[in-house]
Design an enzyme around this catalytic site. Structure first.
Site, short mmCIF file in Angstrom:
data_model
loop_
_atom_site.label_atom_id
_atom_site.label_comp_id
_atom_site.label_asym_id
_atom_site.label_seq_id
_atom_site.Cartn_x
_atom_site.Cartn_y
_atom_site.Cartn_z
N VAL A 51 0.80 -1.15 0.07
CA VAL A 51 0.05 0.00 -0.01
C VAL A 51 0.68 1.31 0.01
CG1 VAL A 51 -1.78 1.42 1.14
CG2 VAL A 51 -1.90 -1.32 1.04
N ALA A 68 9.97 6.52 5.14
CA ALA A 68 10.39 5.63 6.01
C ALA A 68 9.97 4.18 5.77
CB ALA A 68 10.15 6.13 7.50
N LYS A 73 -13.12 -4.10 10.54
CA LYS A 73 -13.88 -3.22 9.58
C LYS A 73 -15.36 -2.91 9.93
CE LYS A 73 -10.84 -4.97 5.96
NZ LYS A 73 -10.51 -6.12 4.74
#
Length: 438
Positions: free
Chosen positions: A14, A43, A203
């Protein structure tokens, strides 16, 4: 206008997708945001070969990004609970806005994070935490703001949906399809979070909080996985006019809120029944709009990045707005007081219909004893299938019941399993119609 400077923590699937979308679509993003959104620092533990970080400051220490005075927005894409929580809270303490795709972080620590963000006047955005690229959080929080939400039901884990789809289409066993999903990269080496419903419960917890205006309460979500579903169950569901899906379901009732993830039989004609493979879909029932459906890619590098960047656009637009006038993190102002008004119901109080599959010795009277147990628990049978058995074989018996309370069904199953002529545990799958009458 002054650019919004972004620090990305994590350059995996992602993170890499987000990095590349921000670079590739920089002009269109700037036009939509009204100002440039630039990557100031990244990072990561290992460089993503798909990302060209030439000219961009890099580090292996995510906390360097959280404390960097040149960063306006920290994008947390490292995943997990503990380090991610510390990272986000450090960024907030340093006055930075946060965008995250971390559903576990929000579901478990969201109440603490939103409180800290409110006190510092910063934004925490998390569209990518639920259903990847599908803008369901924005739809619930803003697009359906006029509605009293009655229920939310969704296929919110692509791995489980892939497995059930191939079990149905090809008549294959759970273990076989799971191994294929792992080989294709759809399932992790340890698939527990996906196939046991934990990922979906994270979720659903977020969706329910936004839908009903209650605090995040992941610890009260009921979860049940799909590992006990057999090809026989999939076939019999089809014979009865249903499809088995691993659903997250939340409903508003007079007794409180339902919050549950489990395998579910839904009628073939429902839109959710037609969602196949790794796709996600969430159905929402509002009192004014009626039923709505949100469908698309629930995971993947650029679909999820699409949601991350959409959140960055919102931050760029709202960054100079007084935080009292921004859209609340969980849609409702002052979340906290409503928890006592809308408690999460225990699973034993849930009312639904049931599919039961049991194996019985082929003797006269067995079915009658099963029917008697169900009747004594106030459970009526809607449909029954009893297969022919060859000599010495156990007879599969399939029952479809009318709606009843889970507590009564638990007791009925306990009594049925205690019968000498019943072999093994009873398979139970809950049945939902999910129509506008619910």
């Amino acid at each position: 206008m002054k650019p919004v400077r972004v620090g990305i923590c994590g350059l995996g699937t992602v993170g890499g997708g987000t990095f590349n979308v921000l670079i590739r679509n920089a002009d269109d993003i700037a036009r939509r945001a009204g100002r440039p959104i630039v990557i100031e620092q990244v990072a990561f533990r290992s460089l993503n070969p798909e990302c060209d970080t030439t000219g961009i400051r890099t580090t292996s220490d995510v906390f360097e990004v959280a404390t960097n005075p040149d960063i306006d927005v920290l994008v947390e894409l490292i995943g997990g609970y503990d380090v991610a929580r510390e990272l986000v809270l450090t960024a907030i303490e340093n006055g930075k806005h946060v965008v995250t795709a971390n559903k576990a972080l929000i579901a478990v620590h969201g109440n603490e994070i939103f409180k800290a963000a409110h006190e510092k006047g910063v934004i925490v955005a998390f569209e990518a935490a639920v259903a990847g690229g599908i803008p369901v959080i924005k739809s619930l929080r803003e697009g359906l703001g006029a509605n009293r939400i009655e229920w939310v039901a969704g296929i919110i884990n692509g791995t489980g949906n892939y497995i059930l789809t191939h079990m149905r289409d090809e008549g294959r066993a759970f273990e076989d399809v799971l191994a294929e999903a792992q080989a294709l990269g759809y399932a992790e080496a340890d698939p527990t979070f996906d196939v046991e419903g934990i990922d979906a419960a994270h979720k659903l917890t977020i969706l329910a909080s936004i839908a009903y205006g209650v605090p995040l309460q992941f610890d009260k979500a009921f979860t049940e996985g799909i590992s006990r579903i057999t090809a026989e169950d999939v076939e019999q569901a089809d014979n009865l006019g249903y499809v088995i899906k691993h659903l997250g379901i939340s409903k508003r009732t007079e007794a409180g809120l339902e919050l549950r993830v489990h395998p579910t039989l839904i009628p073939k004609e429902r839109l959710l029944a037609s969602v196949h493979g790794v796709k996600n879909a969430i159905a929402v029932m509002g009192d004014a709009v009626g039923p709505t459906l949100y469908y698309g890619a629930g995971a993947g590098a650029e679909p999820t990045a699409s949601a991350v960047v959409a959140d960055l656009l919102d931050v760029a637009r709202d960054i100079s707005t007084d935080h009292h006038y921004r859209v609340p993190y969980l849609a409702f102002s002052g979340i906290g007081d409503d928890v006592t008004q809308l408690p999460i119901m225990p699973m034993e109080d849930i009312i639904t219909a049931y599919y039961l599959r049991l194996l019985a010795v082929d003797r006269p009277g067995v079915l009658a004893r099963v029917a008697t147990i169900l009747s004594e628990q106030g459970i009526s049978i809607e449909a029954l299938i009893q297969k022919e058995a060859t000599e010495g074989e156990l007879v599969p018996i399939i029952l479809l019941t009318h709606r009843t309370r889970e507590k009564q069904m638990n007791e009925a199953i306990r009594l049925i399993e205690s019968l000498a002529d019943i072999a093994g545990p009873v398979t139970r799958i809950r049945v939902e119609s999910l129509d506008e009458q619910e």
